[in-house]
Design an enzyme around this catalytic site. Structure first.
Site, PDB file in Angstrom:
ATOM      1  N   HIS A 292       0.808  -1.229   0.000  1.00 19.65           N
ATOM      2  CA  HIS A 292       0.000   0.000   0.000  1.00 19.65           C
ATOM      3  C   HIS A 292       0.837   1.273   0.000  1.00 19.65           C
ATOM      4  O   HIS A 292       1.906   1.334   0.603  1.00 19.65           O
ATOM      5  CB  HIS A 292      -1.087  -0.013   1.067  1.00 19.65           C
ATOM      6  CG  HIS A 292      -0.653  -0.029   2.504  1.00 19.65           C
ATOM      7  ND1 HIS A 292      -0.368   1.122   3.209  1.00 19.65           N
ATOM      8  CD2 HIS A 292      -0.506  -1.055   3.384  1.00 19.65           C
ATOM      9  CE1 HIS A 292      -0.064   0.801   4.458  1.00 19.65           C
ATOM     10  NE2 HIS A 292      -0.127  -0.499   4.588  1.00 19.65           N
ATOM     11  N   ASP A 304       5.857   0.321   7.125  1.00 15.86           N
ATOM     12  CA  ASP A 304       4.409   0.207   6.844  1.00 15.86           C
ATOM     13  C   ASP A 304       3.968   1.359   5.968  1.00 15.86           C
ATOM     14  O   ASP A 304       3.619   2.415   6.463  1.00 15.86           O
ATOM     15  CB  ASP A 304       3.647   0.185   8.166  1.00 15.86           C
ATOM     16  CG  ASP A 304       2.171  -0.117   7.984  1.00 15.86           C
ATOM     17  OD1 ASP A 304       1.782  -0.512   6.871  1.00 15.86           O
ATOM     18  OD2 ASP A 304       1.402   0.057   8.940  1.00 15.86           O
ATOM     19  N   GLU A 338      -5.059   1.929   2.706  1.00 15.43           N
ATOM     20  CA  GLU A 338      -5.168   0.712   3.524  1.00 15.43           C
ATOM     21  C   GLU A 338      -5.399   1.071   4.989  1.00 15.43           C
ATOM     22  O   GLU A 338      -6.120   0.382   5.696  1.00 15.43           O
ATOM     23  CB  GLU A 338      -3.880  -0.129   3.407  1.00 15.43           C
ATOM     24  CG  GLU A 338      -3.968  -1.507   4.063  1.00 15.43           C
ATOM     25  CD  GLU A 338      -3.677  -1.523   5.550  1.00 15.43           C
ATOM     26  OE1 GLU A 338      -4.094  -2.471   6.220  1.00 15.43           O
ATOM     27  OE2 GLU A 338      -3.051  -0.561   6.070  1.00 15.43           O
ATOM     28  N   GLU A 339      -4.763   2.166   5.426  1.00 14.29           N
ATOM     29  CA  GLU A 339      -4.707   2.441   6.871  1.00 14.29           C
ATOM     30  C   GLU A 339      -6.030   2.865   7.495  1.00 14.29           C
ATOM     31  O   GLU A 339      -6.281   2.574   8.647  1.00 14.29           O
ATOM     32  CB  GLU A 339      -3.647   3.518   7.163  1.00 14.29           C
ATOM     33  CG  GLU A 339      -2.215   3.085   6.858  1.00 14.29           C
ATOM     34  CD  GLU A 339      -1.713   1.972   7.777  1.00 14.29           C
ATOM     35  OE1 GLU A 339      -2.466   1.518   8.649  1.00 14.29           O
ATOM     36  OE2 GLU A 339      -0.555   1.564   7.595  1.00 14.29           O
ATOM     37  N   ASP A 366       2.541  -6.607   3.501  1.00  9.85           N
ATOM     38  CA  ASP A 366       2.202  -5.533   4.444  1.00  9.85           C
ATOM     39  C   ASP A 366       2.566  -5.932   5.869  1.00  9.85           C
ATOM     40  O   ASP A 366       1.830  -5.662   6.808  1.00  9.85           O
ATOM     41  CB  ASP A 366       0.697  -5.195   4.328  1.00  9.85           C
ATOM     42  CG  ASP A 366       0.334  -3.943   5.108  1.00  9.85           C
ATOM     43  OD1 ASP A 366       1.238  -3.168   5.468  1.00  9.85           O
ATOM     44  OD2 ASP A 366      -0.864  -3.743   5.374  1.00  9.85           O
ATOM     45  N   HIS A 438       3.378   2.251  13.147  1.00  9.23           N
ATOM     46  CA  HIS A 438       2.499   3.410  13.391  1.00  9.23           C
ATOM     47  C   HIS A 438       3.079   4.412  14.392  1.00  9.23           C
ATOM     48  O   HIS A 438       2.337   5.109  15.078  1.00  9.23           O
ATOM     49  CB  HIS A 438       1.111   2.960  13.852  1.00  9.23           C
ATOM     50  CG  HIS A 438       0.351   2.166  12.819  1.00  9.23           C
ATOM     51  ND1 HIS A 438      -0.934   1.728  13.004  1.00  9.23           N
ATOM     52  CD2 HIS A 438       0.690   1.750  11.572  1.00  9.23           C
ATOM     53  CE1 HIS A 438      -1.348   1.076  11.932  1.00  9.23           C
ATOM     54  NE2 HIS A 438      -0.367   1.068  11.041  1.00  9.23           N
TER      55      HIS A 438
HETATM   56 ZN   LIG Z   1       0.209  -1.488   6.362  1.00  5.93          ZN
END
Ligand SMILES: [Zn+2]
Length: 481
Positions: A292, A304, A338-339, A366, A438
């Site tokens: 992504h 990520d 995606e998030e 991912d 994150h």
């Molecule tokens: Zn991800």
């Protein structure tokens, strides 16, 4: 547990024995030439093309939350790189949410033994999708709970309070190869905590960050409001600060002042990036290889999912640079959103749903860029033996594990998987993935170039094999609702 594991292995062995692997001596003709697979692997291992793309994406763009200028810059940059690599590029429109963080602050106002005039700040970050507190913040007593059951037991005390879910991420699980299980358990509080707290009258909710390795980093991520509860503001404290508040609360009443000023703007127009390496004689049949484009807004989004999308790009660039063309089309998909909403995934499925038979296999990376260990496959049991040539080709880099799983192996590909399309993900070492996931520390330096090269090799060999095998793998039976 052990009994279940043994019996699962036994089933796998029986299945493996019942079909000769494509590369074994007694197989008449290998489904795909092993020499070509070895060549793909070696070309991937000697190329820094994907690393350059990852450097561009992280160092030159950085944060790429849907609706932000960074997300749009990523669409342009990735499309240009794939076009320059000689692929046929299409931008597929997708509607995405547009949430902006704003200010995020919290102070301990009162606690047992609080020295007069002393202010102590907490380290936290707003959860994606949260509503705001009043501009000047809100002050309320804290109720610390450790689980949803604990909240139920203390429901009568929640009214007017800030509920803190002090639930620890299970790093032991992650250390033993089950990081996604640990994530799945802890993330329930991030996603559902605010509504659960609001239902019993809380004015705001906090969670303990979802992640291991305590560097006093708050981990953001998406949350969801349920229709049956008022929307209350919500944020993640660092693990350290959650434990600190819990220690104080064990001694007596604790109050916080909390200021969160995020905004939800109107949905934005964005795109998935699609780039095709057309098939030689079955160009309508597609193998998707993907990651992504978007990331959270706190950092560069290197693990990520910069690593995933650039590994997918690199996989197809390697095939193109070798002049290889498989029977089927190999399509890079850079998913948008995606998030926090899966707008890109929904747009792709809507466009593909009337000709689903053309989608023959879908791969998504991912889970970061730890050392690749093999392939996770959501396929029929019989399909496993047909994939052994992939494991054999990846033997020199140790990516030989082939693990069958039921259900989703990637969020963006899950609608296609739910419709029966075989789904794949590179299996990587995820022990450290949730250290940085994150957080502001998801930066390029966390990735080892050799691991990214190995991931490119894994995805390139797998994608080529799936696109070149004479018949596509059988559909996966769709579970009844
Ligand atoms: Zn991800």
């Amino acid at each position: 547990m052990i009994v279940a594991r043994v019996s699962r292995c036994a089933v796998f062995l029986l299945a493996a024995l019942s079909t000769a692997p494509a590369w074994s001596a007694d197989a008449e003709q290998p489904a795909v030439d092993p020499v070509v697979l070895a060549k793909i692997r070696d070309a991937a291992l000697s190329s820094d093309w994907a690393w350059q793309r990852l450097s561009d994406l992280t160092d030159k763009i950085g944060p790429r939350l849907s609706g932000s200028p960074g997300a749009e810059a990523a669409v342009v940059q990735v499309a240009a790189a794939l076009q320059a690599a000689g692929l046929t590029v299409t931008l597929q429109p997708a509607k995405v949410p547009h949430w902006v963080r704003g200010e995020e602050q919290a102070e301990l106002v009162d606690y047992p033994g609080h020295p007069a005039g002393l202010t102590q700040h907490l380290h936290l970050t707003t959860l994606g999708g949260s509503v705001a507190t009043p501009k000047k913040g809100l002050t309320a007593p804290v109720l610390v709970v450790h689980s949803f059951d604990d909240l139920k037991a203390h429901a009568a005390e929640a009214k007017g309070r800030i509920v803190l879910f002090d639930n620890a991420f299970d790093q032991d699980l992650a250390d033993n190869g089950h990081a996604m299980s640990a994530y799945g358990q802890a993330v329930a509080y991030r996603v559902q905590g605010a509504s659960a707290a609001a239902r019993v009258g809380a004015v705001a909710s906090l969670i303990r960050s979802v992640g291991g390795a305590d560097f006093r980093l708050p981990h953001t991520g998406v949350m969801k409001y349920e229709d049956d509860a008022p929307k209350i503001p919500t944020a993640a404290l660092t693990a350290e600060d959650a434990m600190w508040v819990a220690r104080l609360a064990a001694q007596g009443p604790v109050s916080l002042h909390l200021t969160l000023t995020p905004q939800t703007l109107p949905d934005a127009d964005s795109h998935n990036v699609l780039a095709d390496l057309p098939g030689s004689d079955k160009p309508d049949e597609v193998v998707v290889v993907s990651g992504h484009l978007d990331s959270w807004d706190l950092a560069q989004g290197a693990i990520d999912d910069g690593a995933g999308i650039t590994a997918a790009m690199g996989a197809v660039q390697v095939l193109k640079s070798l002049g290889l063309q498989a029977h089927r089309t190999i399509r890079v998909v850079g998913w948008m959103n995606e998030e926090n909403g899966s707008g890109g995934s929904k747009a792709y499925f809507a466009a593909a749903k009337d000709k689903l038979a053309q989608q023959t296999a879908v791969i998504e990376s991912d889970s970061g860029a730890g050392k690749p260990l093999g392939v996770i496959a959501s396929v029929t049991l019989d399909s496993l033996a047909r994939l052994s040539a992939v494991s054999k080709a990846l033997q020199p880099i140790g990516a030989t594990a082939l693990e069958r799983r039921d259900g989703e192996v990637g969020a963006d590909i899950s609608p296609l998987q739910d419709a029966g399309v075989p789904g794949f993900a590179p299996m990587v070492d995820t022990r450290e993935y949730f250290y940085y996931h994150h957080t502001a520390a998801d930066t390029l330096d966390k990735i080892k170039p050799e691991n990214l090269r190995r991931q490119v090799a894994t995805m390139a060999v797998l994608a080529y094999y799936l696109a070149e095998m004479p018949e596509p793998l059988p559909r996966v039976p769709v579970k009844a609702e």
